[in-house]
Design a protein around this motif. Structure first.
Motif, PDB file in Angstrom:
ATOM      1  N   ALA A 121     -19.919 -85.773  24.504  1.00  0.00           N
ATOM      2  CA  ALA A 121     -19.242 -84.956  23.497  1.00  0.00           C
ATOM      3  C   ALA A 121     -18.382 -83.867  24.120  1.00  0.00           C
ATOM      4  CB  ALA A 121     -20.271 -84.323  22.552  1.00  0.00           C
ATOM      5  N   LEU A 122     -18.747 -83.413  25.317  1.00  0.00           N
ATOM      6  CA  LEU A 122     -18.008 -82.345  25.999  1.00  0.00           C
ATOM      7  C   LEU A 122     -18.197 -82.533  27.494  1.00  0.00           C
ATOM      8  CD1 LEU A 122     -16.423 -79.618  25.667  1.00  0.00           C
ATOM      9  CD2 LEU A 122     -18.631 -78.475  25.846  1.00  0.00           C
ATOM     10  N   ALA A 123     -17.124 -82.333  28.264  1.00  0.00           N
ATOM     11  CA  ALA A 123     -17.229 -82.534  29.720  1.00  0.00           C
ATOM     12  C   ALA A 123     -16.236 -81.615  30.414  1.00  0.00           C
ATOM     13  CB  ALA A 123     -16.946 -83.997  30.091  1.00  0.00           C
ATOM     14  N   ASN A 124     -16.617 -81.147  31.593  1.00  0.00           N
ATOM     15  CA  ASN A 124     -15.684 -80.336  32.376  1.00  0.00           C
ATOM     16  C   ASN A 124     -14.887 -81.227  33.323  1.00  0.00           C
ATOM     17  OD1 ASN A 124     -17.600 -80.941  34.308  1.00  0.00           O
ATOM     18  ND2 ASN A 124     -17.865 -78.847  35.011  1.00  0.00           N
ATOM     19  N   GLN A 125     -13.997 -80.598  34.101  1.00  0.00           N
ATOM     20  CA  GLN A 125     -13.112 -81.361  34.977  1.00  0.00           C
ATOM     21  C   GLN A 125     -13.882 -82.143  36.034  1.00  0.00           C
ATOM     22  OE1 GLN A 125      -9.840 -81.955  35.020  1.00  0.00           O
ATOM     23  NE2 GLN A 125      -9.549 -80.868  33.089  1.00  0.00           N
ATOM     24  N   ALA A 126     -15.020 -81.595  36.485  1.00  0.00           N
ATOM     25  CA  ALA A 126     -15.811 -82.295  37.500  1.00  0.00           C
ATOM     26  C   ALA A 126     -16.271 -83.658  37.001  1.00  0.00           C
ATOM     27  CB  ALA A 126     -17.018 -81.448  37.904  1.00  0.00           C
ATOM     28  N   VAL A 127     -16.551 -83.764  35.703  1.00  0.00           N
ATOM     29  CA  VAL A 127     -16.939 -85.056  35.118  1.00  0.00           C
ATOM     30  C   VAL A 127     -15.716 -85.951  34.968  1.00  0.00           C
ATOM     31  CG1 VAL A 127     -17.924 -86.181  33.093  1.00  0.00           C
ATOM     32  CG2 VAL A 127     -18.888 -84.024  33.905  1.00  0.00           C
ATOM     33  N   GLN A 128     -14.627 -85.364  34.466  1.00  0.00           N
ATOM     34  CA  GLN A 128     -13.432 -86.165  34.191  1.00  0.00           C
ATOM     35  C   GLN A 128     -12.816 -86.737  35.463  1.00  0.00           C
ATOM     36  OE1 GLN A 128     -10.747 -84.063  31.577  1.00  0.00           O
ATOM     37  NE2 GLN A 128     -12.408 -83.308  30.296  1.00  0.00           N
ATOM     38  N   ARG A 129     -13.067 -86.071  36.608  1.00  0.00           N
ATOM     39  CA  ARG A 129     -12.529 -86.605  37.861  1.00  0.00           C
ATOM     40  C   ARG A 129     -13.236 -87.885  38.307  1.00  0.00           C
ATOM     41  NH1 ARG A 129     -11.887 -80.976  39.285  1.00  0.00           N
ATOM     42  NH2 ARG A 129     -13.985 -80.914  40.148  1.00  0.00           N
ATOM     43  N   LEU A 130     -14.384 -88.198  37.713  1.00  0.00           N
ATOM     44  CA  LEU A 130     -15.122 -89.393  38.106  1.00  0.00           C
ATOM     45  C   LEU A 130     -14.594 -90.656  37.437  1.00  0.00           C
ATOM     46  CD1 LEU A 130     -18.827 -88.136  38.095  1.00  0.00           C
ATOM     47  CD2 LEU A 130     -17.285 -88.412  40.040  1.00  0.00           C
ATOM     48  N   THR A 131     -13.688 -90.518  36.482  1.00  0.00           N
ATOM     49  CA  THR A 131     -13.211 -91.691  35.758  1.00  0.00           C
ATOM     50  C   THR A 131     -11.712 -91.592  35.550  1.00  0.00           C
ATOM     51  OG1 THR A 131     -13.386 -92.905  33.662  1.00  0.00           O
ATOM     52  CG2 THR A 131     -13.785 -90.547  33.586  1.00  0.00           C
ATOM     53  N   ALA A 132     -11.069 -92.746  35.459  1.00  0.00           N
ATOM     54  CA  ALA A 132      -9.613 -92.779  35.299  1.00  0.00           C
ATOM     55  C   ALA A 132      -9.197 -92.409  33.878  1.00  0.00           C
ATOM     56  CB  ALA A 132      -9.078 -94.165  35.660  1.00  0.00           C
ATOM     57  N   SER A 133     -10.097 -92.568  32.894  1.00  0.00           N
ATOM     58  CA  SER A 133      -9.759 -92.276  31.505  1.00  0.00           C
ATOM     59  C   SER A 133     -10.558 -91.076  31.024  1.00  0.00           C
ATOM     60  CB  SER A 133     -10.064 -93.494  30.620  1.00  0.00           C
ATOM     61  OG  SER A 133     -11.424 -93.852  30.731  1.00  0.00           O
ATOM     62  N   ASP A 134     -10.134 -90.522  29.880  1.00  0.00           N
ATOM     63  CA  ASP A 134     -10.825 -89.376  29.303  1.00  0.00           C
ATOM     64  C   ASP A 134     -12.165 -89.847  28.740  1.00  0.00           C
ATOM     65  OD1 ASP A 134     -11.694 -87.155  28.016  1.00  0.00           O
ATOM     66  OD2 ASP A 134     -10.010 -86.974  26.649  1.00  0.00           O
ATOM     67  N   PRO A 135     -13.289 -89.323  29.261  1.00  0.00           N
ATOM     68  CA  PRO A 135     -14.590 -89.819  28.805  1.00  0.00           C
ATOM     69  C   PRO A 135     -14.886 -89.483  27.355  1.00  0.00           C
ATOM     70  CG  PRO A 135     -14.864 -87.903  30.236  1.00  0.00           C
ATOM     71  CD  PRO A 135     -13.420 -88.301  30.294  1.00  0.00           C
ATOM     72  N   ILE A 136     -14.228 -88.441  26.806  1.00  0.00           N
ATOM     73  CA  ILE A 136     -14.519 -88.040  25.427  1.00  0.00           C
ATOM     74  C   ILE A 136     -13.740 -88.901  24.449  1.00  0.00           C
ATOM     75  CG2 ILE A 136     -14.433 -86.134  23.779  1.00  0.00           C
ATOM     76  CD1 ILE A 136     -14.756 -84.255  26.160  1.00  0.00           C
ATOM     77  N   SER A 137     -12.407 -88.967  24.626  1.00  0.00           N
ATOM     78  CA  SER A 137     -11.604 -89.801  23.731  1.00  0.00           C
ATOM     79  C   SER A 137     -11.941 -91.275  23.904  1.00  0.00           C
ATOM     80  CB  SER A 137     -10.113 -89.561  23.995  1.00  0.00           C
ATOM     81  OG  SER A 137      -9.770 -89.927  25.324  1.00  0.00           O
ATOM     82  N   GLY A 138     -12.414 -91.648  25.096  1.00  0.00           N
ATOM     83  CA  GLY A 138     -12.792 -93.034  25.344  1.00  0.00           C
ATOM     84  C   GLY A 138     -14.197 -93.376  24.887  1.00  0.00           C
ATOM     85  N   CYS A 139     -14.909 -92.375  24.299  1.00  0.00           N
ATOM     86  CA  CYS A 139     -16.281 -92.592  23.811  1.00  0.00           C
ATOM     87  C   CYS A 139     -17.167 -93.205  24.893  1.00  0.00           C
ATOM     88  CB  CYS A 139     -16.295 -93.472  22.553  1.00  0.00           C
ATOM     89  SG  CYS A 139     -15.421 -92.747  21.146  1.00  0.00           S
ATOM     90  N   MET A 140     -17.014 -92.723  26.109  1.00  0.00           N
ATOM     91  CA  MET A 140     -17.776 -93.277  27.221  1.00  0.00           C
ATOM     92  C   MET A 140     -19.216 -92.763  27.199  1.00  0.00           C
ATOM     93  SD  MET A 140     -15.010 -93.179  30.358  1.00  0.00           S
ATOM     94  CE  MET A 140     -16.053 -94.209  31.386  1.00  0.00           C
TER      95      MET A 140
END
Length: 704
Positions: free
Chosen positions: A206-225
């Motif tokens: 539901a919420l992630a900082n940049q350190a999380v988002q750097r682990l994946t090529a797509s946005d983990p929130i909008s991508g419902c990962m």
């Protein structure tokens, strides 16, 4: 279409309906008069619903939360509703009959606005929109968004223009402030070097900082990962007994859980992390989400040698502002909704409604509250509330406001009001609270500081680590807790932040009891409300420092031993290539270690022994130990040395990656053995000794 446009459109529809009913009534009346019919009682009966409809329209105009004005073809004011009075500061009697342009339009628009007015009268669009400033009684100019429609008489001639306006400044300021606050808090959590996530019960992020988002090529929130897709590169939740997923345990216990896990970085490298999972509770005390903080402890684990014992490979595995109006006949318990109200409540259009059916649409936890406020409204109290509904298993927030009319005895008769979808605004507020909660409960200490080094915010960990209360810390400066910091160094750090926006420094902090500890500080410069603020995350690295010192001592001891022992230590990979050789190889066989790294070990045995050597390392590659084996080794000078070898497989992550061998030069021992046998033959006596025993005899003893 935004909610203001929809509200105006609904008002237009209702006004057109009234106009149509009025025209129809006039036509009937004219017909009856022409025919000379005497039906006064029936005429009065026909007028009654028209009066009721007119009263409803007048109440709707006065309670609407928008400006409603009507101008004739000369722009003279003929209608001015209650909200227009409140908004402009003028009373109706002050403006009715006066020219709109002369009274309300600023001089810089005195030419443009009349031209637009004439264009609308000329082109007669169904609805036209425009934004302009109007002058209020106090001299201020306020920006209004208008929707205009041309009014016609029954004969089709133009009678004037109906304009509905909404204040756009307040909503824009509110949205701007919300965005700034959200951006500020997002910047704060993005400043954390470690991963920070808010995870739903279904594992979605539901919420992630940049350190999380750097682990994946797509946005983990909008991508419902899912969380395990990002950190573990797998398609199913963690189920290993040694590394259980913390989410089910937090849900079951409603308590914070701390575990160690094996994660992967963006390059697929393993990272040992410490996870703190903290519950977020709903109104009923149930766990609705968790906050997961992941701290990289890989360096501590590697430096201290305390690796996880059982590491394993994992298989990769209505828009805010929608407005609906309604009317309740309290005596008959008949509730009338507009189309937009039906949409907000997700009820099929045309469904007959009453108060009880309306109450069924409300969230079960809010029904008593709504009923209580409604009873208070029936007793003359204001009815202006916010409550929840459940639509398709999702919570929706609405605001409701109503005006209740009473008879001369004080009995409630009717209520006219509106319902507004405020879900997005509520979600934004909850997100901001959630972000603040995440910062307050981070694993590391967080400090916000101004240019003068004054502490303006500290989280719970900062207070606990230093032994002060939050209130005490907020009266202090950074100099009070950082013993290595001077004004000169603070100025240099601030200048570095202005250039690089983010820096990592090492220092020493002092607790309230005067004890000290080393820290690694990640500082970020952010701008909020025109003020520059340093957000610093301080990590206690005492364990890391101790582990690094222990590792240095261990490395020194290992180096000392390997340089002095006579035996040779060799590591080879599964292709029999040498990956490590101890320094003693120079003393024993004449090679420098760098001369052998990368060479195949079969190049260093005699041709007759190559097959035997390959078979030896095939055995260790299959997972079995070699306690004792013999072969010949080619020295750098070309001579052969007899060697004794012991070997074991090298295992990493439950997988064999090579062989570790200890090689001993037994050339002299074999020479002694030969001399001993010759001596025995000369003496006429032959002793049968096991080969290891012969190899261990001293040369001096054997030659006596």
């Amino acid at each position: 279409m935004n909610n203001s446009d929809q509200s105006r459109e609904q008002l237009f529809k209702e006004l057109e309906l009234l106009r149509a009913e009025n025209s129809e009534f006039k036509a009937v009346l004219s017909h009856r008069q022409a025919a000379g019919l005497k039906a006064d009682k029936q005429l009065i009966a026909n007028q009654q619903p028209l009066r009721q409809t007119k009263e409803f329209a007048e109440t709707l105009l006065e309670t609407a939360n928008v400006i409603i004005v009507t101008l004739d073809t000369d722009a003279n004011i003929i209608l001015f509703n209650g909200f227009a009075e409140k908004f402009t500061g003028y009373q109706k009697q002050e403006v009715i009959g006066k020219n709109w342009f002369e009274l309300f339009i600023p001089k810089d628009n005195s030419t443009v606005i009349p031209e637009i007015f004439q264009d609308v009268l000329k082109e007669m669009p169904e609805v036209s929109s425009y934004e302009n400033h109007i002058l209020c009684r106090d001299g201020s100019a306020r920006l209004v968004s208008w929707a205009n429609t041309v009014l016609k008489t029954d004969q089709g001639t133009i009678a004037g223009i109906l304009s509905i306006g909404t204040d756009v400044i307040e909503s824009r300021q509110l949205e701007t402030e919300r965005e700034r606050s959200y951006d500020f808090l997002q910047t704060v959590i993005d400043g954390f070097p470690e991963m920070l996530m808010v995870i739903n019960r279904d594992y979605t992020i539901a919420l992630a900082n940049q350190a999380v988002q750097r682990l994946t090529a797509s946005d983990p929130i909008s991508g419902c990962m899912k969380c395990y897709e990002v950190s573990h590169n797998r398609q199913l939740p963690c189920d290993d007994e040694l590394h259980p997923c913390p989410l089910p345990k937090v849900i079951a216990t409603r308590q914070a859980v701390k575990v160690e896990h094996l994660h992967y970085d963006v390059d697929g490298n393993e990272i040992i992390v410490e996870i703190l999972a903290t519950p977020i509770l709903g109104d009923a005390g149930e766990v609705v989400q968790i906050i997961e903080s992941c701290r990289d402890i890989n360096e501590c684990k590697q430096a201290g040698g305390a690796f996880l014992k059982n590491k394993y490979y994992l298989t990769k595995a209505k828009e805010i502002g929608k407005l609906g109006t309604w009317e309740l006949d309290i005596q008959q318990n008949a509730l009338i909704w507009t189309d937009e109200t039906y949409k907000i409540f997700d009820v099929p259009l045309g469904t007959e409604m009453n108060y009880e059916l309306f109450l069924d649409c409300i969230h079960p936890a809010d029904r008593d509250y709504v009923a209580k406020e409604w009873r208070a409204g029936l007793n003359g109290e204001p009815y202006d509330i916010e409550h929840r509904m459940i639509i398709d298993d999702k919570v929706k927030w609405v605001r409701e406001k109503a005006d209740i009319t009473f008879d001369t005895d004080g009995n409630p008769l009717t209520a006219i009001g509106f319902t507004q979808d405020i879900t997005k605004r509520k979600q934004t507020a909850e997100t901001l609270q959630l972000t603040q909660f995440s910062v307050d409960h981070s694993l590391d200490a967080v400090y916000w500081m101004g240019l003068d080094a004054e502490l303006i915010y500290v989280n719970n960990v900062a207070a606990e680590t230093l032994g002060y209360s939050k209130e005490e810390l907020l009266t202090m400066t950074v100099y009070d807790i950082d013993i290595e910091l001077s004004e000169e160094r603070w100025g240099a750090n601030w200048s570095g932040l202005k250039t690089h926006k983010s820096v990592v420094i090492h220092s020493t902090h002092r607790r309230k009891d005067q004890t000290t500890f080393p820290v690694e500080i990640t500082a970020n410069l952010i701008n909020f409300g025109g003020r520059e603020i340093t957000c610093a995350i301080a990590k206690d690295i005492t364990e890391r420092k101790q582990a690094e010192e222990a590792l240095r001592e261990s490395e020194d001891k290992f180096k000392s031993i390997t340089e002095r022992i006579y035996d040779l230590i060799v590591s080879i990979d599964l292709e029999d290539n040498i990956t490590y050789v101890s320094p003693s190889v120079m003393r024993v066989f004449g090679y420098k270690p760098e001369e052998l790294i990368g060479r195949n070990i079969t190049e260093l045995v005699s041709k007759s022994e190559i097959s035997h050597a390959k078979e030896t390392f095939r055995i260790t590659g299959a997972g079995r130990d070699i306690e004792e084996d013999y072969s010949d080794f080619i020295k750098k000078d070309g001579s052969l040395a007899s060697i004794m070898l012991s070997a074991v497989p090298i295992i990493k992550h439950d997988k064999i990656i090579g062989t570790q061998a200890i090689i001993r030069d037994i050339t002299k021992q074999q020479q002694v053995e030969m001399a001993l046998r010759d001596s025995e033959k000369k003496c006429g006596v032959y002793f049968v000794l096991p080969r290891p025993a012969l190899a261990s005899l001293k040369i001096e003893y054997c030659l006596k």
